[in-house]
Design a protein around this motif. Structure first.
Motif, PDB file in Angstrom:
ATOM      1  N   ASP A  42       5.122  -6.661   5.735  1.00 49.67           N
ATOM      2  CA  ASP A  42       3.874  -7.418   5.661  1.00 49.67           C
ATOM      3  C   ASP A  42       3.823  -8.656   4.767  1.00 49.67           C
ATOM      4  O   ASP A  42       4.758  -8.990   4.060  1.00 49.67           O
ATOM      5  CB  ASP A  42       2.738  -6.462   5.295  1.00 49.67           C
ATOM      6  CG  ASP A  42       1.584  -6.612   6.265  1.00 49.67           C
ATOM      7  OD1 ASP A  42       1.552  -7.588   7.007  1.00 49.67           O
ATOM      8  OD2 ASP A  42       0.699  -5.750   6.272  1.00 49.67           O
ATOM      9  N   ARG A  45       0.849  -1.196   0.000  1.00 53.69           N
ATOM     10  CA  ARG A  45       0.000   0.000   0.000  1.00 53.69           C
ATOM     11  C   ARG A  45       0.876   1.234   0.000  1.00 53.69           C
ATOM     12  O   ARG A  45       1.854   1.322   0.742  1.00 53.69           O
ATOM     13  CB  ARG A  45      -0.868  -0.046   1.257  1.00 53.69           C
ATOM     14  CG  ARG A  45      -1.981   0.937   1.351  1.00 53.69           C
ATOM     15  CD  ARG A  45      -2.995   0.870   0.275  1.00 53.69           C
ATOM     16  NE  ARG A  45      -3.831  -0.310   0.283  1.00 53.69           N
ATOM     17  CZ  ARG A  45      -4.617  -0.677  -0.728  1.00 53.69           C
ATOM     18  NH1 ARG A  45      -4.662   0.031  -1.835  1.00 53.69           N
ATOM     19  NH2 ARG A  45      -5.363  -1.752  -0.638  1.00 53.69           N
ATOM     20  N   TRP A  80      -4.049 -14.114   4.191  1.00 50.73           N
ATOM     21  CA  TRP A  80      -4.843 -13.344   5.181  1.00 50.73           C
ATOM     22  C   TRP A  80      -5.716 -14.275   6.036  1.00 50.73           C
ATOM     23  O   TRP A  80      -5.588 -14.287   7.266  1.00 50.73           O
ATOM     24  CB  TRP A  80      -5.658 -12.262   4.460  1.00 50.73           C
ATOM     25  CG  TRP A  80      -6.450 -11.373   5.365  1.00 50.73           C
ATOM     26  CD1 TRP A  80      -7.755 -11.552   5.747  1.00 50.73           C
ATOM     27  CD2 TRP A  80      -6.013 -10.172   6.024  1.00 50.73           C
ATOM     28  NE1 TRP A  80      -8.158 -10.545   6.582  1.00 50.73           N
ATOM     29  CE2 TRP A  80      -7.118  -9.677   6.772  1.00 50.73           C
ATOM     30  CE3 TRP A  80      -4.804  -9.467   6.057  1.00 50.73           C
ATOM     31  CZ2 TRP A  80      -7.042  -8.515   7.542  1.00 50.73           C
ATOM     32  CZ3 TRP A  80      -4.742  -8.311   6.820  1.00 50.73           C
ATOM     33  CH2 TRP A  80      -5.844  -7.845   7.549  1.00 50.73           C
ATOM     34  N   ALA A 106      -6.743   3.852   4.279  1.00 50.51           N
ATOM     35  CA  ALA A 106      -7.073   3.355   5.630  1.00 50.51           C
ATOM     36  C   ALA A 106      -6.255   2.110   5.891  1.00 50.51           C
ATOM     37  O   ALA A 106      -6.737   0.998   5.798  1.00 50.51           O
ATOM     38  CB  ALA A 106      -8.562   3.019   5.694  1.00 50.51           C
ATOM     39  N   TYR A 129      -2.220  -9.913  -5.093  1.00 51.07           N
ATOM     40  CA  TYR A 129      -2.852  -9.179  -3.986  1.00 51.07           C
ATOM     41  C   TYR A 129      -4.186  -9.797  -3.570  1.00 51.07           C
ATOM     42  O   TYR A 129      -4.344 -10.266  -2.442  1.00 51.07           O
ATOM     43  CB  TYR A 129      -3.029  -7.705  -4.398  1.00 51.07           C
ATOM     44  CG  TYR A 129      -3.838  -6.887  -3.416  1.00 51.07           C
ATOM     45  CD1 TYR A 129      -3.272  -6.433  -2.236  1.00 51.07           C
ATOM     46  CD2 TYR A 129      -5.177  -6.583  -3.675  1.00 51.07           C
ATOM     47  CE1 TYR A 129      -4.020  -5.699  -1.321  1.00 51.07           C
ATOM     48  CE2 TYR A 129      -5.929  -5.844  -2.778  1.00 51.07           C
ATOM     49  CZ  TYR A 129      -5.349  -5.400  -1.599  1.00 51.07           C
ATOM     50  OH  TYR A 129      -6.091  -4.678  -0.699  1.00 51.07           O
ATOM     51  N   GLY A 148      -3.159   0.264   8.399  1.00 57.81           N
ATOM     52  CA  GLY A 148      -2.327   0.324   9.592  1.00 57.81           C
ATOM     53  C   GLY A 148      -0.862   0.554   9.250  1.00 57.81           C
ATOM     54  O   GLY A 148      -0.161   1.298   9.932  1.00 57.81           O
ATOM     55  N   VAL A 149      -0.401  -0.077   8.174  1.00 57.52           N
ATOM     56  CA  VAL A 149       1.002   0.053   7.782  1.00 57.52           C
ATOM     57  C   VAL A 149       1.316   1.510   7.451  1.00 57.52           C
ATOM     58  O   VAL A 149       2.330   2.068   7.893  1.00 57.52           O
ATOM     59  CB  VAL A 149       1.310  -0.847   6.556  1.00 57.52           C
ATOM     60  CG1 VAL A 149       2.685  -0.555   6.006  1.00 57.52           C
ATOM     61  CG2 VAL A 149       1.182  -2.306   6.921  1.00 57.52           C
TER      62      VAL A 149
HETATM   63  O1  F6P Z   1      -3.076  -5.334   9.214  1.00 56.64           O
HETATM   64  C1  F6P Z   1      -2.056  -5.302   8.323  1.00 56.64           C
HETATM   65  C2  F6P Z   1      -2.419  -4.510   7.121  1.00 56.64           C
HETATM   66  O2  F6P Z   1      -1.351  -4.390   6.239  1.00 56.64           O
HETATM   67  C3  F6P Z   1      -2.920  -3.133   7.477  1.00 56.64           C
HETATM   68  O3  F6P Z   1      -1.982  -2.175   7.378  1.00 56.64           O
HETATM   69  C4  F6P Z   1      -3.984  -2.884   6.474  1.00 56.64           C
HETATM   70  O4  F6P Z   1      -5.066  -2.375   7.131  1.00 56.64           O
HETATM   71  C5  F6P Z   1      -4.250  -4.229   5.874  1.00 56.64           C
HETATM   72  O5  F6P Z   1      -3.432  -5.134   6.421  1.00 56.64           O
HETATM   73  C6  F6P Z   1      -4.057  -4.246   4.407  1.00 56.64           C
HETATM   74  O6  F6P Z   1      -5.065  -3.547   3.835  1.00 56.64           O
HETATM   75  P1  F6P Z   1      -5.117  -3.317   2.289  1.00 56.64           P
HETATM   76  O7  F6P Z   1      -5.321  -4.651   1.666  1.00 56.64           O
HETATM   77  O8  F6P Z   1      -6.289  -2.428   2.077  1.00 56.64           O
HETATM   78  O9  F6P Z   1      -3.846  -2.670   1.931  1.00 56.64           O
END
Ligand code: F6P
Length: 538
Positions: A189, A54, A143, A72, A134, A74-75
């Motif tokens: 991640d 992201r 996930w 939105a 992804y 966390g990373v």
């Molecule tokens: O929880 C880990 C994380 O990477 C968060 O930062 C984020 O909320 C999510 O997983 C990934 O979200 P996205 O698929 O929208 O990037």
């Protein structure tokens, strides 16, 4: 004798760090300046490269105009302030509709848009690559594999092939961006499990710090993945591998033990594979302190009135909030069911309590997320039909992206914040709620299955699978006296302030610096040993 990094860190502390005002003198105030001092002293000249799927800034067309959005994630929440302090390069997938229009010929741009301090390098993926890497392997495979939310992971050969290919694309981008042969690369991640090994092959002297932002399951659960050995091997290309909790580190070491031929040292929490060592450490992630989003915020009383007025609610109504991506790990349906039970069992709160659920649609291409959205909408509608009345709507479901400022306004307006994740690596919303409340009011209800519950035990801890227990806790939260709210919030605010995101990354960089020193010493003594070899005439 050479000073160890820790000793040298202490000397920085004495000369440049400001102790926290009301804490013991050894306490370090972690700030951007602390981080910069650490980089200068402990990792002089080292280039810092961050890689995540992201991106921190997404450019989208809105008609003729280009809008910038902060995702939105966390990373992003955690790393953006860190990068502002470190001034390196952030490599990420560029997927905004205007992203290609805002980069230079090398796919780079300077960010943050308002006051640029670091470089964002965008990597482009085809739709097919995005679907496989992804949506497919990362989000339908890893996930659900890593989160205990009872959603079955799906593994497809074609997704795996795409995941390998895209990891290689990002590894190539890192090698391209690296100016030196030994950068410090912060790999983020579950999208990039193979990246550490791939980069290690090209840049053997690099310091690779990988952080896994989601839980790591026990070996039985992890063992169903057809590519479990490849994933573990990929991660063991890292110099340091980080998780949020010790528990996840132990699960990982147990997995290594079960599936890979290697030497595990439980004492030092490290794995040696092919003569290379990986340290496995816990670094609980956090947010910046004070959060940038607080700078332009109105006083709490104004936020309270503004949010209530915006929702058509009376000024004195008690407000609960939930803020997250619309994801099945977050336990949104369970939370709504508990709210319904609460209204059923405590009708005196009908008309006196309302709940705002901000949910950013996420991964909507995937059937599990589509189903979740339909379920959440139906639940909100049924609660509103059952308990609502003229001029009063108990649940306000906002299915859209909220910019960080808006999230903070909501958190400041709330009496209760509910984080009921079924499983979560950390959950930063819990920490944002605490940071948003300088008035020391408000109650946090927090899932025991979120990593944040280890850091914030003063929250009201719930089992989100227990509907009755969650409903009872909500009732309790609404009755907690102000003095008790203040005491709980005070301790939690100390925790989030002292153990903020600069500390999170600072601890990793200190460990990285220590490893680099060891390696340097090793190289020097090898060289000395060679120089001291007896030489024979031929
Ligand atoms: O929880 C880990 C994380 O990477 C968060 O930062 C984020 O909320 C999510 O997983 C990934 O979200 P996205 O698929 O929208 O990037």
């Amino acid at each position: 004798m050479r000073a160890s990094p820790i000793h040298r860190m202490k000397s920085i502390i004495s000369s440049e760090f400001q102790p926290m005002p009301e804490s013991v003198p050894v306490q370090v105030a972690w700030t951007p300046a602390t981080l910069r001092a650490l980089l200068d002293k402990e990792l002089p000249g080292a280039e810092v490269i961050v890689v995540s799927n992201r991106e921190p800034y997404i450019h989208n067309f809105k008609g003729e105009r280009i809008n910038v959005q902060t995702p939105a994630s966390g990373v992003v929440t955690a790393l953006e302030p860190v990068m502002r302090a470190c001034r390196g390069t952030w490599i990420a997938h560029g997927h905004g509709s205007a992203d290609r229009h805002t980069v230079d010929e090398h796919d780079r741009l300077r960010v943050p848009p308002r006051a640029p301090t670091y470089t964002l390098r965008r990597v482009w993926l085809t739709e097919e690559e995005q679907d496989g890497y992804y949506y497919g392997f990362a989000n339908e495979g890893l996930w659900p594999l890593c989160h205990v939310a009872f959603v079955r992971p799906t593994f497809r050969e074609s997704d795996w092939a795409s995941y390998v290919r895209v990891n290689q694309r990002f590894a190539d981008a890192i090698v391209e961006e690296a100016v030196t042969d030994s950068p410090v690369v912060l790999i983020q991640d579950y999208h990039f499990a193979l990246l550490p090994r791939m980069v290690r092959e090209k840049l053997p002297k690099a310091t690779l710090v990988t952080f896994w932002h989601i839980p790591w399951p026990n070996p039985e659960a992890f063992g169903v993945c057809p590519w479990r050995e490849e994933i573990i091997d990929g991660l063991l290309g890292s110099t340091i591998l980080g998780f949020h909790t010790r528990f996840h580190c132990n699960n990982f070491l147990d997995g290594v033990d079960r599936f890979i031929e290697s030497r595990i040292d439980r004492e030092t929490s490290s794995v040696v594979l092919g003569g290379e060592e990986t340290l496995v450490r816990s670094y609980p992630i956090s947010i910046e302190w004070p959060p940038a989003q607080l700078i332009d915020q109105a006083p709490i009383a104004v936020c309270r009135s503004r949010v209530r007025a915006g929702l058509g609610l009376a000024d004195d109504i008690h407000l609960g909030v939930g803020v997250e991506r619309l994801d099945y790990t977050k336990g949104i349906p369970d939370r709504l069911r508990a709210i319904n039970t609460f209204f059923d069992q405590h009708p005196e709160w009908v008309g006196r309590f309302a709940f705002v659920q901000a949910a950013a649609p996420s991964r909507s291409k995937l059937p599990d997320y589509d189903r979740l959205q339909a379920e959440v909408v139906a639940l909100a509608e049924s609660i509103n039909a059952r308990h609502g009345r003229e001029g009063y709507q108990p649940v306000h479901l906002q299915l859209r992206h909220h910019e960080p400022d808006e999230v903070f306004e909501l958190l400041r307006a709330a009496d209760v914040c509910v984080v009921s994740s079924l499983h979560d690596g950390m959950n930063l919303v819990a920490k944002e709620f605490v940071a948003a409340r300088e008035d020391e009011h408000g109650v946090l209800i927090l899932s025991s299955f979120a990593g944040a519950s280890r850091d914030l035990p003063e929250a009201l801890i719930i089992n989100p699978f227990d509907e009755q227990g969650t409903s009872d806790t909500l009732h309790r939260a609404l009755l907690i006296p102000e003095e008790e709210q203040r005491e709980r919030m005070h301790i939690m605010r100390d925790q989030v302030r002292d153990r903020n995101v600069y500390r999170w990354v600072g601890q990793m960089l200190l460990d990285a610096a220590r490893v680099r020193s060891h390696q340097r010493i090793g190289d020097i003594s090898e060289q000395n040993a060679e120089d001291n070899q007896p030489r024979y005439r031929s």
